[in-house]
Every structure is written in structure tokens, then in C-alpha cells.
Scaffold this active site. Structure first.
Site, mmCIF file in Angstrom:
data_model
loop_
_atom_site.group_PDB
_atom_site.id
_atom_site.type_symbol
_atom_site.label_atom_id
_atom_site.label_comp_id
_atom_site.label_asym_id
_atom_site.label_seq_id
_atom_site.Cartn_x
_atom_site.Cartn_y
_atom_site.Cartn_z
ATOM 1 N N GLU A 179 0.829 -1.207 0.000
ATOM 2 C CA GLU A 179 0.000 0.000 0.000
ATOM 3 C C GLU A 179 0.868 1.263 0.000
ATOM 4 O OE1 GLU A 179 -4.345 -1.173 1.694
ATOM 5 O OE2 GLU A 179 -2.927 -0.446 3.190
ATOM 6 N N GLU A 238 -6.504 -7.737 -0.710
ATOM 7 C CA GLU A 238 -6.909 -7.612 0.699
ATOM 8 C C GLU A 238 -8.405 -7.347 0.712
ATOM 9 O OE1 GLU A 238 -4.974 -5.088 3.476
ATOM 10 O OE2 GLU A 238 -2.942 -5.704 2.889
#
Length: 586
Positions: A158, A234
Site C-alpha cells: 500500500e 486484501e
């Protein structure tokens, strides 16, 4: 050897379309004797892949060391995945977030404040390359093109939410390829345009992280990854908890519906989490977006498999969704059974202030050092200095990270808490011995405060005058269970206790089994069972029970050791049949 590749629209396994149905399972949050059980339960739910992060700071607690023993044996974990007939995804970071202490980055790396954090900076990159080389020595032989289970390896984590340093991402990619990783490389970012652009490079396959509005968010991802398979790497099916708040849950029906929409769109998925596990020891992270919020010990995450590895309603709902698109095994795991509920009386108190030298070795410093200046970097330390003056005073710290209990001439004056932004306390007089017990409650794992030092930041003053010449006693939590009363000084405890104090008990069970320790009547501290660090407890909740993995428990007599830092109301050990993780919003 099998071949795995990224095609125009799909992942390709030996040239055929292949959908990844993965579940996150962190080997470092699960007792190693239970890895095979958790992997098998993922297979029974219909998953074909296991994903894991790799925590740099757990493997390398000190510079020059890389630990692959016991619960850190990544190679064994990957072998067990292969033995179950499943595939694997490895996400080594170096930053992993994961609500893990410091986002996985080792604290020792940032002793020099000029070392870069998650950017193209030579000293940081040199350490990262050494770390990745160690990880990839393990992973390379387990790649699918070497007849192993590993399909994908992720670059960073991320990153678009943190920075946009393309040279940094390119360096990580180069290190990964030069270390022998040949499988496809991915990145993951939240499905926000600027994050998807900032957090990846051309040549790396972009994936997204989200837990709702699947169709909309896959469309955003497609706009930034125009070819190849769509993947939510995710899929947030739950959430984490921090001390002082409620236990987070997500409605089963909503999560199942969003998963159904995702699979109906043809996307691949990694459930975050399939099984969360536990922040054993002192491994929990923290958030700080203006208010410091340390994470609890449980990482149950309201996942399909609960903290103790039992299937939940979400497990069965997800299995039904997966069965609409792929064949699932015929059998399911059995329902959970109540855990044993032994009891015992705590005894043999050993108070820290009675004989601090039994807890560690004093060091003298001319200035008040932060924890990160000490070797090894402590999580808990006692600070001591003598003060003199003619009238009551105000003790002021630059900043407390994260909790400081102040004692004056052996009597507790009060506690300063970081989340309250406390930094000053009144002293009854200004002449005597000052002791301060400082606790690191978990390093920030997300955002700009990653890598910050712990302890007392910016020194201490009394009535505006700097206090110098401090004795520091770092306390090694691993050594606490060995602190015992002297010969002939064993004693029963009949009522409440004020810490810091170590107390212990023995309890009996007929056979090894998972246990749930009820800490409702205790204050704040750490627990060990048979020398295994279960983690932190805190009466403020929401978490009320600590999970004891069955492999830690012995048939017959077991020892429990408690380090109480606050006030323990009832010196009894009680186990309950089911976990109690606290109140929810509903």
C-alpha cells in the site's frame, strides 16, 4: 515444472485460466504446531492459496541476525502449504503494516534519524537489500516454477498511501529479481486513483484492497490496470481492535454479499484475514492520527476462522459463496467445543521497587536517553534520579511514549498516558528519589509516525530546570518469568495488589487444550504460560480473555506468570470456556 503467468485477462496456470482464492494466514501470529490445522481449514472452506506477510523485525530483532527458528520458520510454513495441495503468496514488505509493531520495520534501523523510511535512501536500501536477500533465500526454492507453492510475490505494501518514490519501488523490484524471484510481482493499493498510480510501476501487476462496494472498486482498479486479471488482494472481511474502544465486527451477510459480487465479476481474491491469530508477546502495533491508539493482543479480526482456529458463521457463509463458483471439499471442520476451566490462586509476589537490581542492570547516563539509544532497545524500563529543592514541584517530560508511572520515595504519584497527551505531574515535594516506569505500548504501524523513537522524548525538567544524571534499568520481558521470591519468602496473596509486581500460580488440566484466560479482575500487564508470552492484558478492554494455544499447555501441571503493572483486584487465575473479546457497537 508448473508454469504460472499473468495473461491478457486471467492468471494462467499451465496455460489455463486460474482464479486465486486465497486467505491471509500469518505464520508469525499462529503457534507453529497449529499451522497445518489452519491451512487445512482454509482448504475445506474452498480456498486454493494461502497468503502471508513476512515481519522483518521479528526475524531480525538485532542487526546481523536473521531468525528462522520455531514460529519464524517460513520455509516450513511454505512446505506445509504445498503438502496440503495449496498455493502461496508471499508479501515481504519490507513494510507490511498488518497492525504489527512498527509495520514490521526493525526499530534498530532508525537509531540514526537520517536513515530514510520507505524511500530511496542508501542506508535504508542497504539494510532492505540484506533483509530481502535473507527472505528470498527461503522463498526462491518454493516458487511454482521449481515445483513449489509460491505463485506471486508482492513489492512493498500500500505504498501509494505513503509516498510516490518510483526509484524506491524500482530498487525493490531489482533486488527481488536479482535474488532469484521469477514468479509475477504485484503491488496493492486502496482503489483510489492517485494511490494506484503512486504505489506501483509499469511491469508490476496492480491489485486493490477493500472490503465493500466490490463492483465499483474493481472498476477503479481496471482503469489503472487495463489488462490482466483483476484481484482484490486484501478483501477486508473484518477489522482490528484497539484498547479502550469496542470489538469490531462486520455483518456476515454484508461480507458474503460483497465477496459474491467480487467473484461474480471474475476477480481473484485474498481474504484479509482468513485467520487473524494473536499478537503474542509485545508485537502489537498502534495507530496515531492525532490520538495514539495501541492495538489489543487478539488479532481475531472477526475472520472466518476465529482466534482459536474455530469456524465462525462467516466461514460457512463464505464457503457457500465460493461453492457457487468453484467446487469445495465435501467435509467441514467440526464446531468448537468448550475449553477447560481450571482455577488457581496467585502467590509469591516480587515487587519491582523492592529490589530493582533483580530485574535488570542499572546503567548511568548524563542525559535522559530515549529507548532507541539503548542496546538492546527495551519495551519497559525503570528510570531513576535524585532531585532536590525547597518546595513542591512540577515534573515535566518533553513527550511520553507511551505510558509513564511516576514514583517518589517509593510511593506512586500518578501515571502519564500518551493518548491523553499527558506530560506533566505534580510532586509532593522536590527532594528525594524519583523513579519512572516507562512502557512502550506498541510502535505506530501506519502513516508518517513509523520509525519514531520510544521512551521519554525530549528529556525531563523539574520546575523548568533540566534533570540530568539518570540511572536506567531496562527490563527484559523474556526474563521476567524467572524472577522468583527468595528462599523461604514464598507467600500467598489474599487481596488486591498494586504493581509493578510479578506473581505466579500453577494450574492442572487433564490434557493439552486451547484455553481462554479471564483477565477481567486484573489491571494492566503481561502473561506467560509455561514460559510462552501470551501478550498484554488491560482492564479497559475491549478484550477480556487471552488465548492460550493448546501446544503451549501440558498434561498435568502448568505454570502461569503475571506481570501486573497497575492494580490487580483479585489474585485468582480463572479460565473460561469461550473467548470474550468485548462489546460491539450493536
Amino acid at each position: 515444472m508448473p508454469d504460472f503467468a499473468i495473461g491478457e485477462t486471467d492468471f494462467l496456470l499451465d496455460g489455463r485460466s486460474f482464479r486465486i482464492l486465497s486467505g491471509a494466514l500469518h505464520y508469525f501470529r499462529v503457534h507453529p504446531d497449529l499451522w497445518a490445522d489452519r491451512i487445512e481449514k482454509a482448504r475445506l472452506m474452498g480456498l486454493n492459496t494461502i497468503e502471508t506477510y513476512v515481519p522483518w523485525n521479528a526475524h531480525a530483532p538485532r542487526p546481523g541476525r536473521f531468525d528462522l527458528s520455531g514460529g519464524l520458520d517460513l520455509g516450513r510454513f511454505l512446505s506445509l502449504i504445498a503438502e496440503a495441495g495449496m498455493y502461496a503468496i508471499v508479501r515481504p514488505g519490507p513494510y507490511i503494516c498488518a497492525e504489527w509493531d512498527n509495520g514490521g520495520l526493525p526499530a534498530w534501523l532508525f537509531r540514526d534519524p537520517s536513515v530514510g523510511v520507505r524511500r530511496y535512501e542508501p542506508r535504508y536500501l542497504a539494510a532492505v537489500r540484506e533483509y530481502l536477500d535473507q527472505v528470498y533465500r527461503v522463498v526462491v526454492p518454493h516458487q511454482i516454477d521449481r515445483d513449489g507453492p509460491v505463485l506471486l510475490v508482492q513489492i512493498e505494501n500500500e505504498y501509494g498511501a505513503f509516498g510516490d518514490d518510483k526509484r524506491y519501488l524500482a530498487a525493490l523490484t531489482q533486488y527481488t529479481r536479482e535474488a532469484g524471484i521469477t514468479v509475477p510481482l504485484t503491488t496493492v493499493d486502496q482503489p483510489v486513483p492517485h494511490m494506484l498510480e503512486a504505489g506501483s510501476l509499469d511491469g508490476l501487476h496492480r491489485t486493490a484492497s477493500f472490503g465493500s462496494r466490490s463492483t465499483e472498486r474493481l472498476a477503479t482498479l481496471r482503469a489503472h490496470q487495463p489488462t490482466g486479471p483483476l484481484m482484490c488482494s486484501e478483501f477486508w472481511d473484518g477489522w482490528f481492535d484497539h484498547w479502550g474502544a469496542h470489538h469490531h465486527t462486520t455483518p456476515v451477510e454484508e461480507s458474503a454479499s460483497d465477496l459474491d459480487a467480487l467473484l461474480a465479476a471474475g476477480a481473484s481474491v485474498n481474504l484479509y484475514m482468513f485467520h487473524g491469530g494473536t499478537n503474542f508477546g509485545l508485537t502489537n502495533g498502534a495507530n496515531d492520527k492525532g490520538v495514539y491508539q495501541p492495538l489489543v493482543t487478539s488479532y481475531d479480526y472477526d475472520a472466518p476462522l476465529d482466534e482459536a482456529g474455530n469456524p465462525t458463521p462467516k466461514y460457512h457463509a463464505f464457503r457457500e459463496v465460493i461453492a457457487r463458483y468453484h467446487k469445495v471439499p465435501d467435509s467441514v471442520p467440526p464446531p468448537p467445543q468448550p475449553a477447560p476451566t481450571p482455577t488457581a490462586a496467585l502467590r509469591d509476589p516480587v515487587w519491582l521497587l523492592d529490589a530493582p537490581q533483580r530485574w535488570g542492570t542499572w546503567q548511568t547516563h548524563e542525559h535522559l536517553p530515549v529507548f532507541d539509544e539503548l542496546t538492546p532497545i527495551p519495551r519497559l524500563a525503570l528510570l531513576r534520579t535524585a532531585i532536590s529543592g525547597d518546595h513542591p514541584g512540577v515534573l515535566t517530560f518533553g513527550e511520553v511514549r507511551d505510558r509513564a508511572t511516576v514514583f517518589f520515595d517509593g510511593h506512586q504519584v500518578g501515571t502519564l498516558i500518551r493518548e491523553h497527551h499527558d506530560r506533566a505531574i505534580a510532586l509532593p515535594r522536590a527532594r528525594g528519589e524519583l523513579l519512572v516506569l516507562v512502557e512502550d505500548e506498541g510502535r505506530v504501524n501506519y502513516g508518517e509516525r513509523i520509525g519514531e523513537p520510544k521512551g521519554i522524548i525530549g528529556g525531563a525538567t523539574l520546575n523548568g530546570r533540566e534533570l540530568s544524571t539518570w540511572d536506567i534499568l531496562p527490563i527484559d520481558p523474556a526474563a521476567v518469568p524467572d524472577i522468583r521470591p527468595g528462599t523461604g519468602s514464598e507467600a500467598a496473596v489474599s487481596g488486591p495488589l498494586a504493581g509493578p509486581v510479578v506473581i505466579r500460580a500453577e494450574f492442572d488440566v487433564p490434557r493439552p487444550a486451547d484455553l481462554f484466560l479471564d483477565t477481567a479482575e486484573w489491571g494492566k500487564g503481561i502473561v506467560w504460560v509455561n514460559g510462552f508470552a501470551l501478550g498484554r492484558y488491560w482492564r479497559r478492554g475491549p478484550q477480556r480473555t487471552l488465548y492460550v494455544p493448546g501446544p503451549v499447555v501440558r498434561e498435568g501441571t502448568n505454570e502461569i506468570v503475571v506481570l501486573e503493572l497497575g492494580t490487580l483486584l483479585d489474585p485468582q487465575v480463572r479460565f473460561v470456556p469461550h473467548p470474550l473479546l468485548g462489546h460491539t457497537e450493536s
